[in-house]
Design a protein around this motif. Structure first.
Motif, PDB file in Angstrom:
ATOM      1  N   VAL A 164       0.791  -1.292   0.018  1.00  0.00           N
ATOM      2  CA  VAL A 164      -0.002  -0.277  -0.072  1.00  0.00           C
ATOM      3  C   VAL A 164       0.923   1.288   0.026  1.00  0.00           C
ATOM      4  CG1 VAL A 164      -1.849   1.208   1.276  1.00  0.00           C
ATOM      5  CG2 VAL A 164      -1.890  -1.203   1.403  1.00  0.00           C
ATOM      6  N   TYR A 165       0.695   2.335  -0.943  1.00  0.00           N
ATOM      7  CA  TYR A 165       1.220   3.655  -0.899  1.00  0.00           C
ATOM      8  C   TYR A 165       0.101   4.579  -0.775  1.00  0.00           C
ATOM      9  CZ  TYR A 165       4.948   0.863  -2.913  1.00  0.00           C
ATOM     10  OH  TYR A 165       6.004  -0.152  -3.166  1.00  0.00           O
ATOM     11  N   ILE A 166       0.625   5.775   0.039  1.00  0.00           N
ATOM     12  CA  ILE A 166      -0.264   6.944   0.257  1.00  0.00           C
ATOM     13  C   ILE A 166       0.758   8.106  -0.223  1.00  0.00           C
ATOM     14  CG2 ILE A 166      -0.930   8.456   1.959  1.00  0.00           C
ATOM     15  CD1 ILE A 166      -1.610   5.947   3.655  1.00  0.00           C
ATOM     16  N   ALA A 167      -0.092   9.036  -1.008  1.00  0.00           N
ATOM     17  CA  ALA A 167       0.558  10.358  -1.465  1.00  0.00           C
ATOM     18  C   ALA A 167      -0.170  11.375  -0.630  1.00  0.00           C
ATOM     19  CB  ALA A 167       0.382  10.587  -3.011  1.00  0.00           C
ATOM     20  N   SER A 168       0.835  12.101   0.096  1.00  0.00           N
ATOM     21  CA  SER A 168       0.208  13.331   0.730  1.00  0.00           C
ATOM     22  C   SER A 168      -0.131  14.276   0.036  1.00  0.00           C
ATOM     23  CB  SER A 168       1.276  13.460   1.888  1.00  0.00           C
ATOM     24  OG  SER A 168       2.519  14.311   1.420  1.00  0.00           O
ATOM     25  N   LYS A 169      -0.885  15.198   0.471  1.00  0.00           N
ATOM     26  CA  LYS A 169      -1.342  16.241  -0.265  1.00  0.00           C
ATOM     27  C   LYS A 169      -0.943  17.812   0.493  1.00  0.00           C
ATOM     28  CE  LYS A 169      -5.824  18.786  -1.315  1.00  0.00           C
ATOM     29  NZ  LYS A 169      -7.169  18.913  -1.063  1.00  0.00           N
ATOM     30  N   ASN A 170      -0.112  18.407  -0.353  1.00  0.00           N
ATOM     31  CA  ASN A 170       0.663  19.814   0.059  1.00  0.00           C
ATOM     32  C   ASN A 170       0.772  20.640  -1.164  1.00  0.00           C
ATOM     33  OD1 ASN A 170       2.867  21.647   0.829  1.00  0.00           O
ATOM     34  ND2 ASN A 170       2.053  20.658   2.923  1.00  0.00           N
TER      35      ASN A 170
END
Length: 328
Positions: A164-170
């Protein structure tokens, strides 16, 4: 994420005068469609079913409950509502992805206060073999980040490794985070930063796992993906939508489906050039898309226009103002 720009789609279409054409694969599945269910007003993630052709799993953002919906792309109608039990009260559900193990992974990973929560959650349950309203027991995983809490809206399960991968939002750029080889219950699953990404609202792996597409409000980039790391990137042509929230590949990898929030929101099919080989995309029928990059792969300009750029600036300002009001 609340719908920020209820009129921006109309403004964009008025100024550009283009609308993506519909693609018909014979039975009408996997074509551009409108989500008809009045309960789905903040569709924030999409996942193509592998066992129910033409069906897409989606969910609302926040304040909806533990619900996941199966929508038939032929009609836009909801054909199953799944209620998750065995989990806490969802807080800010932002993403959904289907793993190679046949499980749906639901990412309760949003944090509009940019790191106010010390952990977030992932829920997992088997994709139902039968499309009907049902209550299912889901497994809940606690998630933390090695470098501190952050906001995120994109969760992607690699279709080969199951990682599982997550891309942060900024707004100034986020990170791609890699989860442990296997998620476990009873403790924190620590995600570690393995790459730098732009402002991301959703993402999706190609069916073979060799490409990762990351979408933001105003651009989309495709990356080669090998050994768990980002490689070369390229611009991806995307449709004009009021709020760019979601993306997934069709089950066969022939196209991408781009979704937005709002009542009766549209999910737009965009063809993948060259099928599973060259995954660069063009809107169905060759019209209505806007390039996501400033330069083409050959170093020349892409298909963006001055009008489109001006609109994007206006939309960015409106989005930021709305976000500030929401936090105030």
């Amino acid at each position: 994420m609340r719908s920020l720009l209820p009129v921006s789609a109309a403004v964009l279409l008025f100024l550009t005068g283009t609308v993506p054409a519909l693609a018909d694969d014979g039975d009408g599945a996997d074509r551009t469609f409108t989500i008809e269910d009045p309960r789905i007003t903040e569709s924030s993630g999409l996942a193509a079913s592998r066992i129910h052709p033409g069906v897409y799993w989606t969910h609302n953002d926040s304040d909806d409950g533990p619900y996941v919906y199966a929508v038939d792309s032929r009609t836009g109608k909801t054909v199953a509502t799944i209620t998750m039990e065995g989990v806490g009260e969802p807080r800010d559900v932002e993403a959904i992805s289907l793993g190679p193990d046949g499980n749906l992974y639901v990412g309760d990973i949003g944090d509009n206060l940019d790191g106010s929560w010390d952990h977030v959650w992932i829920y997992r349950f088997p994709e139902p073999k039968r499309l009907a309203d049902a209550t299912v027991r889901a497994t809940q995983f606690d998630v933390t980040y090695a470098d501190g809490a952050r906001n995120a809206e994109a969760l992607m399960v690699h279709p080969v490794t199951g990682r599982v991968y997550i891309a942060s939002k900024n707004e100034d750029g986020g990170g791609l985070y890699e989860g442990p080889q296997k998620l476990t219950t009873g403790g924190n699953n620590v995600f570690r930063r393995v790459g730098e990404v732009p402002w991301v609202t959703d993402g999706a792996f190609s069916p073979d796992g060799g490409d990762l597409v990351l979408r933001s409000y105003f651009s989309t980039r495709g990356y080669t993906f090998e050994n768990g790391r980002l490689g070369d990137d390229h611009a991806v042509s995307v449709p004009l939508q009021g709020q760019s929230e979601s993306v997934t590949y069709t089950a066969d990898g022939s196209a991408m489906m781009f979704g937005s929030e709002g009542e009766r929101s549209e999910v737009v099919r965009v063809e993948v050039e060259g099928g599973s080989g060259d995954r660069r995309t063009t809107p169905s029928g060759g019209g209505g898309g806007t390039s996501s990059g400033d330069g083409g792969d050959d170093g020349g300009p892409t298909k963006s226009t001055a009008t489109g750029g001006a609109v994007a600036v206006v939309v960015i300002v409106l989005a930021l103002l709305a976000a500030k009001r929401r936090r105030g």
